[in-house]
Design a protein around this motif. Structure first.
Motif, PDB file in Angstrom:
ATOM      1  N   GLY A  18      19.461   7.773  -7.343  1.00 28.92           N
ATOM      2  CA  GLY A  18      19.599   6.986  -8.556  1.00 28.92           C
ATOM      3  C   GLY A  18      19.617   5.483  -8.361  1.00 28.92           C
ATOM      4  N   MET A  19      19.054   4.999  -7.271  1.00 29.13           N
ATOM      5  CA  MET A  19      19.036   3.560  -7.007  1.00 29.13           C
ATOM      6  C   MET A  19      17.643   3.010  -7.317  1.00 29.13           C
ATOM      7  SD  MET A  19      21.269   3.618  -3.501  1.00 29.13           S
ATOM      8  CE  MET A  19      21.393   1.861  -3.317  1.00 29.13           C
ATOM      9  N   HIS A  20      17.340   2.867  -8.611  1.00 31.47           N
ATOM     10  CA  HIS A  20      16.008   2.482  -9.067  1.00 31.47           C
ATOM     11  C   HIS A  20      15.567   1.135  -8.507  1.00 31.47           C
ATOM     12  CE1 HIS A  20      13.177   0.624 -11.948  1.00 31.47           C
ATOM     13  NE2 HIS A  20      12.618   1.822 -11.910  1.00 31.47           N
ATOM     14  N   ASP A  21      16.436   0.129  -8.566  1.00 32.61           N
ATOM     15  CA  ASP A  21      16.058  -1.207  -8.094  1.00 32.61           C
ATOM     16  C   ASP A  21      15.732  -1.210  -6.608  1.00 32.61           C
ATOM     17  OD1 ASP A  21      16.496  -2.013 -10.659  1.00 32.61           O
ATOM     18  OD2 ASP A  21      18.388  -3.039 -10.247  1.00 32.61           O
ATOM     19  N   VAL A  22      16.476  -0.442  -5.846  1.00 30.07           N
ATOM     20  CA  VAL A  22      16.217  -0.351  -4.402  1.00 30.07           C
ATOM     21  C   VAL A  22      14.876   0.331  -4.154  1.00 30.07           C
ATOM     22  CG1 VAL A  22      17.032   0.647  -2.230  1.00 30.07           C
ATOM     23  CG2 VAL A  22      18.664  -0.378  -3.821  1.00 30.07           C
ATOM     24  N   ALA A  23      14.598   1.387  -4.925  1.00 31.77           N
ATOM     25  CA  ALA A  23      13.329   2.094  -4.783  1.00 31.77           C
ATOM     26  C   ALA A  23      12.159   1.167  -5.076  1.00 31.77           C
ATOM     27  CB  ALA A  23      13.304   3.304  -5.712  1.00 31.77           C
ATOM     28  N   VAL A  24      12.255   0.402  -6.149  1.00 31.26           N
ATOM     29  CA  VAL A  24      11.178  -0.526  -6.500  1.00 31.26           C
ATOM     30  C   VAL A  24      11.012  -1.577  -5.404  1.00 31.26           C
ATOM     31  CG1 VAL A  24      10.441  -2.266  -8.166  1.00 31.26           C
ATOM     32  CG2 VAL A  24      11.431  -0.123  -8.966  1.00 31.26           C
ATOM     33  N   SER A  25      12.110  -2.049  -4.847  1.00 27.75           N
ATOM     34  CA  SER A  25      12.025  -3.039  -3.771  1.00 27.75           C
ATOM     35  C   SER A  25      11.307  -2.473  -2.548  1.00 27.75           C
ATOM     36  CB  SER A  25      13.425  -3.506  -3.374  1.00 27.75           C
ATOM     37  OG  SER A  25      14.028  -4.187  -4.430  1.00 27.75           O
ATOM     38  N   PHE A  26      11.599  -1.214  -2.203  1.00 24.97           N
ATOM     39  CA  PHE A  26      10.903  -0.580  -1.080  1.00 24.97           C
ATOM     40  C   PHE A  26       9.403  -0.505  -1.352  1.00 24.97           C
ATOM     41  CE2 PHE A  26      14.878   1.320   0.645  1.00 24.97           C
ATOM     42  CZ  PHE A  26      14.639   1.080   1.988  1.00 24.97           C
ATOM     43  N   VAL A  27       9.039  -0.100  -2.560  1.00 24.81           N
ATOM     44  CA  VAL A  27       7.620   0.028  -2.902  1.00 24.81           C
ATOM     45  C   VAL A  27       6.935  -1.339  -2.859  1.00 24.81           C
ATOM     46  CG1 VAL A  27       6.008   0.629  -4.742  1.00 24.81           C
ATOM     47  CG2 VAL A  27       7.922   2.131  -4.241  1.00 24.81           C
ATOM     48  N   GLU A  28       7.556  -2.346  -3.460  1.00 24.50           N
ATOM     49  CA  GLU A  28       6.952  -3.678  -3.473  1.00 24.50           C
ATOM     50  C   GLU A  28       6.787  -4.225  -2.055  1.00 24.50           C
ATOM     51  OE1 GLU A  28       5.650  -5.194  -6.086  1.00 24.50           O
ATOM     52  OE2 GLU A  28       6.258  -3.552  -7.396  1.00 24.50           O
ATOM     53  N   ALA A  29       7.784  -4.013  -1.206  1.00 26.24           N
ATOM     54  CA  ALA A  29       7.688  -4.487   0.180  1.00 26.24           C
ATOM     55  C   ALA A  29       6.571  -3.755   0.916  1.00 26.24           C
ATOM     56  CB  ALA A  29       9.017  -4.291   0.896  1.00 26.24           C
ATOM     57  N   GLY A  30       6.462  -2.454   0.695  1.00 27.01           N
ATOM     58  CA  GLY A  30       5.391  -1.688   1.332  1.00 27.01           C
ATOM     59  C   GLY A  30       4.016  -2.119   0.874  1.00 27.01           C
ATOM     60  N   LEU A  31       3.896  -2.443  -0.423  1.00 29.18           N
ATOM     61  CA  LEU A  31       2.596  -2.862  -0.952  1.00 29.18           C
ATOM     62  C   LEU A  31       2.195  -4.247  -0.464  1.00 29.18           C
ATOM     63  CD1 LEU A  31       2.767  -1.444  -4.568  1.00 29.18           C
ATOM     64  CD2 LEU A  31       1.220  -0.737  -2.738  1.00 29.18           C
ATOM     65  N   ARG A  32       3.156  -5.074  -0.061  1.00 28.05           N
ATOM     66  CA  ARG A  32       2.802  -6.375   0.517  1.00 28.05           C
ATOM     67  C   ARG A  32       2.041  -6.197   1.830  1.00 28.05           C
ATOM     68  NH1 ARG A  32       8.171  -8.428   0.730  1.00 28.05           N
ATOM     69  NH2 ARG A  32       8.825  -7.858  -1.339  1.00 28.05           N
ATOM     70  N   HIS A  33       2.396  -5.155   2.578  1.00 30.57           N
ATOM     71  CA  HIS A  33       1.747  -4.903   3.862  1.00 30.57           C
ATOM     72  C   HIS A  33       0.555  -3.960   3.735  1.00 30.57           C
ATOM     73  CE1 HIS A  33       4.847  -6.952   6.166  1.00 30.57           C
ATOM     74  NE2 HIS A  33       5.727  -6.392   5.351  1.00 30.57           N
ATOM     75  N   HIS A  34       0.592  -3.070   2.748  1.00 33.65           N
ATOM     76  CA  HIS A  34      -0.474  -2.076   2.546  1.00 33.65           C
ATOM     77  C   HIS A  34      -0.844  -2.042   1.065  1.00 33.65           C
ATOM     78  CE1 HIS A  34       0.127  -0.556   6.613  1.00 33.65           C
ATOM     79  NE2 HIS A  34       1.422  -0.617   6.370  1.00 33.65           N
ATOM     80  N   PRO A  35      -1.553  -3.064   0.572  1.00 34.40           N
ATOM     81  CA  PRO A  35      -1.821  -3.152  -0.864  1.00 34.40           C
ATOM     82  C   PRO A  35      -2.697  -2.040  -1.423  1.00 34.40           C
ATOM     83  CG  PRO A  35      -2.965  -4.911   0.321  1.00 34.40           C
ATOM     84  CD  PRO A  35      -2.103  -4.186   1.320  1.00 34.40           C
ATOM     85  N   ASP A  36      -3.402  -1.309  -0.565  1.00 34.61           N
ATOM     86  CA  ASP A  36      -4.278  -0.246  -1.067  1.00 34.61           C
ATOM     87  C   ASP A  36      -3.749   1.151  -0.765  1.00 34.61           C
ATOM     88  OD1 ASP A  36      -4.586  -0.645   1.618  1.00 34.61           O
ATOM     89  OD2 ASP A  36      -6.763  -0.338   1.640  1.00 34.61           O
ATOM     90  N   CYS A  37      -2.476   1.286  -0.440  1.00 30.54           N
ATOM     91  CA  CYS A  37      -1.884   2.596  -0.147  1.00 30.54           C
ATOM     92  C   CYS A  37      -1.738   3.386  -1.451  1.00 30.54           C
ATOM     93  CB  CYS A  37      -0.523   2.428   0.526  1.00 30.54           C
ATOM     94  SG  CYS A  37       0.308   3.998   0.840  1.00 30.54           S
ATOM     95  N   ALA A  38      -2.447   4.496  -1.548  1.00 33.36           N
ATOM     96  CA  ALA A  38      -2.476   5.291  -2.778  1.00 33.36           C
ATOM     97  C   ALA A  38      -1.100   5.844  -3.141  1.00 33.36           C
ATOM     98  CB  ALA A  38      -3.477   6.434  -2.629  1.00 33.36           C
TER      99      ALA A  38
END
Length: 88
Positions: A18-38
């Protein structure tokens, strides 16, 4: 942060607890390094963007939490009854 799978795992674990903000932060950080990860793009679509929590620098609404400084004192033990030893 260089591995998309680590970001995906962190985000899905945060969603499960239930930690939505943390989940979004993980996704955003991952997309900075892998912007095309499906997988990360799909997860970001389900989570939505991180809410903007910018604070107005001229605002007086700063919150300061101070914990009281207390000393911990162990509880006192009652002395053993007369005629008894600690090893009894």
């Amino acid at each position: 942060p260089g591995h998309a799978k680590a970001s995906w795992r962190g985000a899905t674990a945060a969603v499960e607890v239930g930690m939505h903000d943390v989940a979004v932060s993980f996704v955003e950080a991952g997309l900075r390094h892998h912007p095309d990860c499906a997988e990360l793009l799909e997860l970001r679509g389900r989570l939505g963007p991180l809410p903007d929590l910018s604070v107005d620098p001229a605002s007086d609404d700063e919150v300061s939490i101070e914990r009281p400084k207390t000393e911990w004192n162990p509880p006192r033990r009652a002395p053993p009854p007369r005629g008894k030893d600690k090893a009894d």
